[in-house]
Design an enzyme around this catalytic site. Structure first.
Site, short mmCIF file in Angstrom:
data_model
loop_
_atom_site.label_atom_id
_atom_site.label_comp_id
_atom_site.label_asym_id
_atom_site.label_seq_id
_atom_site.Cartn_x
_atom_site.Cartn_y
_atom_site.Cartn_z
N ALA A 146 63.72 19.38 11.88
CA ALA A 146 62.50 20.01 12.36
C ALA A 146 62.65 20.19 13.86
O ALA A 146 63.42 19.45 14.50
CB ALA A 146 61.31 19.11 12.05
N GLY A 180 64.76 17.53 8.62
CA GLY A 180 64.20 18.61 7.82
C GLY A 180 65.26 19.51 7.20
O GLY A 180 65.01 20.14 6.18
N GLU A 225 66.34 17.69 4.21
CA GLU A 225 65.19 17.73 3.29
C GLU A 225 65.09 19.11 2.62
O GLU A 225 64.75 19.20 1.44
CB GLU A 225 63.90 17.37 4.05
CG GLU A 225 63.88 15.88 4.41
CD GLU A 225 62.76 15.52 5.36
OE1 GLU A 225 62.67 16.15 6.43
OE2 GLU A 225 61.95 14.64 5.02
N GLU A 229 65.34 10.50 11.50
CA GLU A 229 63.98 10.45 12.05
C GLU A 229 63.62 9.12 12.72
O GLU A 229 62.93 9.10 13.73
CB GLU A 229 62.94 10.77 10.96
CG GLU A 229 62.87 12.24 10.60
CD GLU A 229 63.88 12.69 9.54
OE1 GLU A 229 64.80 11.93 9.22
OE2 GLU A 229 63.71 13.81 9.02
N1 COA Z 1 64.96 20.35 17.37
C1 COA Z 1 64.96 21.12 18.47
N2 COA Z 1 66.08 21.53 19.10
C2 COA Z 1 67.25 21.13 18.57
C3 COA Z 1 67.33 20.31 17.41
C4 COA Z 1 66.10 19.92 16.81
N3 COA Z 1 66.07 19.20 15.70
N4 COA Z 1 68.63 20.08 17.16
C5 COA Z 1 69.35 20.72 18.10
N5 COA Z 1 68.52 21.35 18.96
C6 COA Z 1 68.87 22.16 20.12
C7 COA Z 1 69.28 21.29 21.30
O1 COA Z 1 68.14 20.83 21.99
C8 COA Z 1 70.11 22.27 22.08
O2 COA Z 1 69.23 23.15 22.77
P1 COA Z 1 69.51 23.53 24.33
O3 COA Z 1 70.86 24.20 24.31
O4 COA Z 1 68.38 24.45 24.66
O5 COA Z 1 69.52 22.24 25.06
C9 COA Z 1 70.81 23.09 21.01
O6 COA Z 1 70.04 22.93 19.85
C10 COA Z 1 72.23 22.63 20.72
O7 COA Z 1 72.17 21.24 20.41
P2 COA Z 1 73.08 20.13 21.14
O8 COA Z 1 72.37 18.82 20.99
O9 COA Z 1 73.42 20.57 22.52
O10 COA Z 1 74.39 20.18 20.24
P3 COA Z 1 75.45 19.00 20.01
O11 COA Z 1 76.58 19.61 19.31
O12 COA Z 1 75.69 18.27 21.26
O13 COA Z 1 74.70 17.97 19.01
C11 COA Z 1 73.39 17.36 17.08
C12 COA Z 1 74.41 18.36 17.69
C13 COA Z 1 72.96 17.91 15.72
C14 COA Z 1 74.05 15.99 16.88
C15 COA Z 1 72.17 17.22 18.03
O14 COA Z 1 71.69 18.52 18.36
C16 COA Z 1 71.03 16.45 17.45
O15 COA Z 1 71.07 15.23 17.37
N6 COA Z 1 69.93 17.14 17.06
C17 COA Z 1 68.72 16.51 16.58
C18 COA Z 1 68.89 16.02 15.17
C19 COA Z 1 67.65 15.32 14.68
O16 COA Z 1 67.25 14.28 15.15
N7 COA Z 1 67.00 15.93 13.69
C20 COA Z 1 65.84 15.39 13.05
C21 COA Z 1 64.61 15.95 13.64
S1 COA Z 1 63.18 15.25 12.88
#
Ligand code: COA
Length: 260
Positions: free
Chosen positions: A66, A112, A115, A135
């Site tokens: 999400a 999400g 999910e 989460e």
């Molecule tokens: N919500 C909002 N933005 C998200 C996102 C999320 N769930 N997941 C990734 N993004 C965005 C990042 O903020 C980043 O945006 P920016 O370039 O404007 O800063 C962009 O997507 C790229 O992500 P980034 O974190 O730089 O890539 P990465 O390769 O370093 O890491 C992940 C990849 C998936 C490990 C990392 O993005 C992450 O942990 N995301 C969140 C996962 C999460 O907790 N999901 C559950 C949500 S309830």
């Protein structure tokens, strides 16, 4: 219809719905959920669409969860509404969709994203896919059905471990956990999904739809799945597809299902 966050492609009766915000790793904001709902709603009534494939845009993510930026300052009431609305509009809508929905997980499927993949009728993954429900690392719990569907798919102990550790598993481990049915190269993922869709479409889609309802009944509180099966089974005998399927078999020819 044109959308901002998703793209649609229909070919050979297969609708491929791509969540397409690759710069945000396809994170699900409210608008994306609404667009997916609308695309699915029109697919439900479109006779051209027989199977739906859900996948992510870009090479890195299916859906990375999400959209965290959207709910970071929500109150408990707003959080509850976010979860309830999402479940109704997308996650339960996908799970109960009358046409087969296959998730083709092409990269990160987190929160999400996992999910959504779990709401689909089954999942296939590319070798680079990574899955998890992170989460609790954000101080919240899975809110789009993850606490219910993950244990159904992988068992309670594994689900508890994945949810509590907030860790990710790779595609091979997901295969071992029965979270995905197949793992293929990223390059082959959509072709493979289409191949499975093609196998499904050779059958009576009226019967396939009844089978979805009967299987889902096993997971509904207060519903006797065996009774649902008896009723759906009986109902099948009144369909044109049943007449065609049985007569084709008895006459040693290939069935040509009218879809009624
Ligand atoms: N919500 C909002 N933005 C998200 C996102 C999320 N769930 N997941 C990734 N993004 C965005 C990042 O903020 C980043 O945006 P920016 O370039 O404007 O800063 C962009 O997507 C790229 O992500 P980034 O974190 O730089 O890539 P990465 O390769 O370093 O890491 C992940 C990849 C998936 C490990 C990392 O993005 C992450 O942990 N995301 C969140 C996962 C999460 O907790 N999901 C559950 C949500 S309830």
């Amino acid at each position: 219809m044109s959308y901002q966050n998703i793209s649609e492609h229909i070919e050979d009766h297969i609708l491929t719905l791509k969540i397409d915000r690759p710069k945000k790793l396809n994170a699900l904001n409210r608008e994306t959920i609404q667009e997916l709902h609308e695309a699915l709603k029109s697919a439900k009534h479109d006779d051209e669409v027989k199977v739906v494939i859900l996948t992510g845009g870009g090479e890195k993510a299916f859906v990375a969860g999400a959209d965290i930026s959207e709910f970071a300052d929500y109150s408990p009431k707003e959080g509850k509404r976010l979860s309830a609305d999402g479940q109704e509009k997308l996650f339960n809508y996908v799970a109960n969709f009358p046409k087969p929905v296959i998730a083709a997980i092409n990269g990160f499927a987190l929160g999400g994203g996992l999910e959504l993949a779990m709401a689909a009728h089954f999942r296939i993954a590319s070798e680079n896919a990574k899955m998890g429900l992170p989460e609790v690392s954000l101080g919240v719990i899975p809110g789009y059905g993850g606490t219910q569907r993950l244990p159904q798919l992988v068992g309670k102990g594994r689900a508890m471990e994945m949810i509590m550790t907030a860790g990710m598993i790779d595609a091979q481990q997901a295969l071992q956990y029965n979270l995905v049915n197949h793992v293929v190269s990223q390059e082959d993922l959509l072709d493979f999904a289409e191949e499975l869709a093609g196998k499904i479409m050779k059958n009576s889609l009226v019967a396939v739809s009844a089978a979805i309802r009967a299987v889902n009944a096993n997971y509904e509180d207060g519903v006797n799945g065996f009774e649902v099966e008896v009723n759906e089974f009986g109902h099948s005998f009144g369909t044109d597809d049943f007449k065609e399927g049985t007569s084709a078999f008895l006459n040693k020819r290939k069935a040509d299902f009218p879809g009624k």
